[in-house]
Scaffold this motif. Structure first.
Motif, PDB file in Angstrom:
ATOM      1  N   THR A 180     -28.044  -1.984  -1.390  1.00 20.33           N
ATOM      2  CA  THR A 180     -27.256  -1.369  -0.323  1.00 20.33           C
ATOM      3  C   THR A 180     -27.060   0.112  -0.649  1.00 20.33           C
ATOM      4  N   GLU A 181     -27.011   0.934   0.367  1.00 17.53           N
ATOM      5  CA  GLU A 181     -26.902   2.383   0.169  1.00 17.53           C
ATOM      6  C   GLU A 181     -25.469   2.782  -0.190  1.00 17.53           C
ATOM      7  N   THR A 182     -25.043   2.375  -1.379  1.00 15.18           N
ATOM      8  CA  THR A 182     -23.698   2.698  -1.847  1.00 15.18           C
ATOM      9  C   THR A 182     -23.656   3.945  -2.717  1.00 15.18           C
ATOM     10  N   GLY A 183     -24.821   4.426  -3.164  1.00 17.15           N
ATOM     11  CA  GLY A 183     -24.860   5.543  -4.099  1.00 17.15           C
ATOM     12  C   GLY A 183     -24.706   5.130  -5.545  1.00 17.15           C
ATOM     13  N   LEU A 184     -24.542   3.834  -5.812  1.00 16.43           N
ATOM     14  CA  LEU A 184     -24.340   3.370  -7.184  1.00 16.43           C
ATOM     15  C   LEU A 184     -25.533   3.711  -8.072  1.00 16.43           C
ATOM     16  N   ALA A 185     -26.754   3.570  -7.532  1.00 12.29           N
ATOM     17  CA  ALA A 185     -27.951   3.845  -8.336  1.00 12.29           C
ATOM     18  C   ALA A 185     -27.975   5.289  -8.821  1.00 12.29           C
ATOM     19  N   GLY A 186     -27.416   6.197  -8.043  1.00 15.92           N
ATOM     20  CA  GLY A 186     -27.375   7.601  -8.433  1.00 15.92           C
ATOM     21  C   GLY A 186     -26.279   7.919  -9.435  1.00 15.92           C
ATOM     22  N   ARG A 187     -25.415   6.944  -9.709  1.00 17.01           N
ATOM     23  CA  ARG A 187     -24.327   7.133 -10.680  1.00 17.01           C
ATOM     24  C   ARG A 187     -24.516   6.209 -11.880  1.00 17.01           C
ATOM     25  N   ALA A 188     -25.757   5.901 -12.204  1.00 23.99           N
ATOM     26  CA  ALA A 188     -26.050   5.008 -13.320  1.00 23.99           C
ATOM     27  C   ALA A 188     -25.441   5.546 -14.607  1.00 23.99           C
ATOM     28  N   ILE A 189     -24.947   4.643 -15.446  1.00 31.75           N
ATOM     29  CA  ILE A 189     -24.355   5.065 -16.716  1.00 31.75           C
ATOM     30  C   ILE A 189     -25.429   5.308 -17.772  1.00 31.75           C
ATOM     31  N   ALA A 190     -26.658   4.931 -17.472  1.00 32.71           N
ATOM     32  CA  ALA A 190     -27.785   5.218 -18.365  1.00 32.71           C
ATOM     33  C   ALA A 190     -29.076   5.086 -17.561  1.00 32.71           C
ATOM     34  N   GLY A 191     -30.064   5.911 -17.912  1.00 31.00           N
ATOM     35  CA  GLY A 191     -31.363   5.831 -17.273  1.00 31.00           C
ATOM     36  C   GLY A 191     -31.364   6.392 -15.861  1.00 31.00           C
ATOM     37  N   GLU A 192     -32.546   6.372 -15.260  1.00 29.77           N
ATOM     38  CA  GLU A 192     -32.702   6.840 -13.896  1.00 29.77           C
ATOM     39  C   GLU A 192     -33.234   5.714 -13.025  1.00 29.77           C
ATOM     40  N   ALA A 193     -32.722   5.644 -11.819  1.00 23.76           N
ATOM     41  CA  ALA A 193     -33.140   4.586 -10.904  1.00 23.76           C
ATOM     42  C   ALA A 193     -34.607   4.763 -10.527  1.00 23.76           C
ATOM     43  N   PRO A 194     -35.351   3.663 -10.434  1.00 18.66           N
ATOM     44  CA  PRO A 194     -36.708   3.755  -9.922  1.00 18.66           C
ATOM     45  C   PRO A 194     -36.667   4.077  -8.430  1.00 18.66           C
ATOM     46  N   LYS A 195     -37.804   4.366  -7.870  1.00 22.04           N
ATOM     47  CA  LYS A 195     -37.858   4.585  -6.429  1.00 22.04           C
ATOM     48  C   LYS A 195     -37.541   3.273  -5.722  1.00 22.04           C
ATOM     49  N   LEU A 196     -36.499   3.295  -4.925  1.00 16.29           N
ATOM     50  CA  LEU A 196     -36.021   2.088  -4.266  1.00 16.29           C
ATOM     51  C   LEU A 196     -36.267   2.176  -2.765  1.00 16.29           C
ATOM     52  N   PRO A 197     -36.528   1.050  -2.136  1.00 18.12           N
ATOM     53  CA  PRO A 197     -36.631   1.067  -0.682  1.00 18.12           C
ATOM     54  C   PRO A 197     -35.274   1.367  -0.067  1.00 18.12           C
ATOM     55  N   THR A 198     -35.273   1.782   1.166  1.00 12.86           N
ATOM     56  CA  THR A 198     -34.013   2.045   1.848  1.00 12.86           C
ATOM     57  C   THR A 198     -33.156   0.780   1.850  1.00 12.86           C
TER      58      THR A 198
END
Length: 225
Positions: A180-198
């Protein structure tokens, strides 16, 4: 009268994209709310009608007990607990250090456990405890191994405690929305999010969760969205 008039809810993670929407909708339905998050300023900025704000850090062992106690003291009862807090980390298991593991387990698993343990004995008959785990509890993903494991453990916790709670006439609901587009992936406590579908619209997901609060469901899998 509104549908939840006279009922008291504790919403944990109320400053998040889903938690804030759920809190606002519950308030619209007439619920009396205690809302919690790490930032007192962020809680105040939500401007949820009549809400009682209790800042707390879920990593602290006594946070859950103190939040529940504050809600009961404020409202004189507790009819609902919504656990909408969470953190995420990305990367291969070998790259996830112990501090990150600790935070994932503390926030995503131990905090819900402690909240249920504190809330269940004081919950009014007919009450509801709802937790938001994640689709990774159903389908664990590589490069999200610890997060997936913590969420799967939380889903198992909700399933197991559901039967225990029936004796108290409390309904326990596990909700596992897809990405869900919550922005959580952009606030990861470690690492970077992979490219995710919408992802899904958080407004729609929050509305579905509130429907589960109002209904009779005990399990809302990813396929229900």
């Amino acid at each position: 009268m509104s549908e939840l008039s006279g009922q008291a809810f504790l919403v944990v993670g109320a400053t998040g994209a889903l938690g804030s929407r759920i809190a606002l909708r519950l308030a619209d339905l007439g619920a009396e709310l205690t809302i919690s998050g790490r930032s007192g300023e962020a809680l105040t900025a939500l401007d949820v009608a009549r809400a009682h704000a209790v800042p707390a850090d879920l990593r602290e062992p006594d946070a859950a007990r103190s939040m529940v106690a504050a809600a009961v003291e404020r409202h004189g009862r507790l009819d609902g607990l919504i656990v909408a807090a969470g953190v995420v980390a990305f990367g291969p298991l070998t790259d996830i250090d112990d501090d990150t593991v600790d935070d994932l387990v503390l926030v995503d698993f131990l905090a819900p456990l402690r909240l249920i343990r504190a809330a269940l004995p004081v919950m009014a008959p007919g009450g509801v405890i709802l937790g938001i785990s994640a689709v990774v509890a159903e389908k664990p993903l590589p490069n999200m191994a610890v997060y997936s494991a913590a969420k799967a453990a939380t889903a198992a916790l909700f399933t197991a405690v559901r039967t225990e709670a029936r004796r108290r006439k409390v309904r326990v609901v596990d909700v596992r929305p897809p990405h869900t587009e919550t922005g959580l992936a952009g606030r990861a406590i470690a690492g970077e999010a992979p490219k995710l579908p919408t992802g899904l619209d958080p407004d729609a997901v929050a509305e579905r969760i509130v429907a589960a609060v109002l209904g009779s469901e005990t399990d809302v899998p990813s396929t229900a969205f």
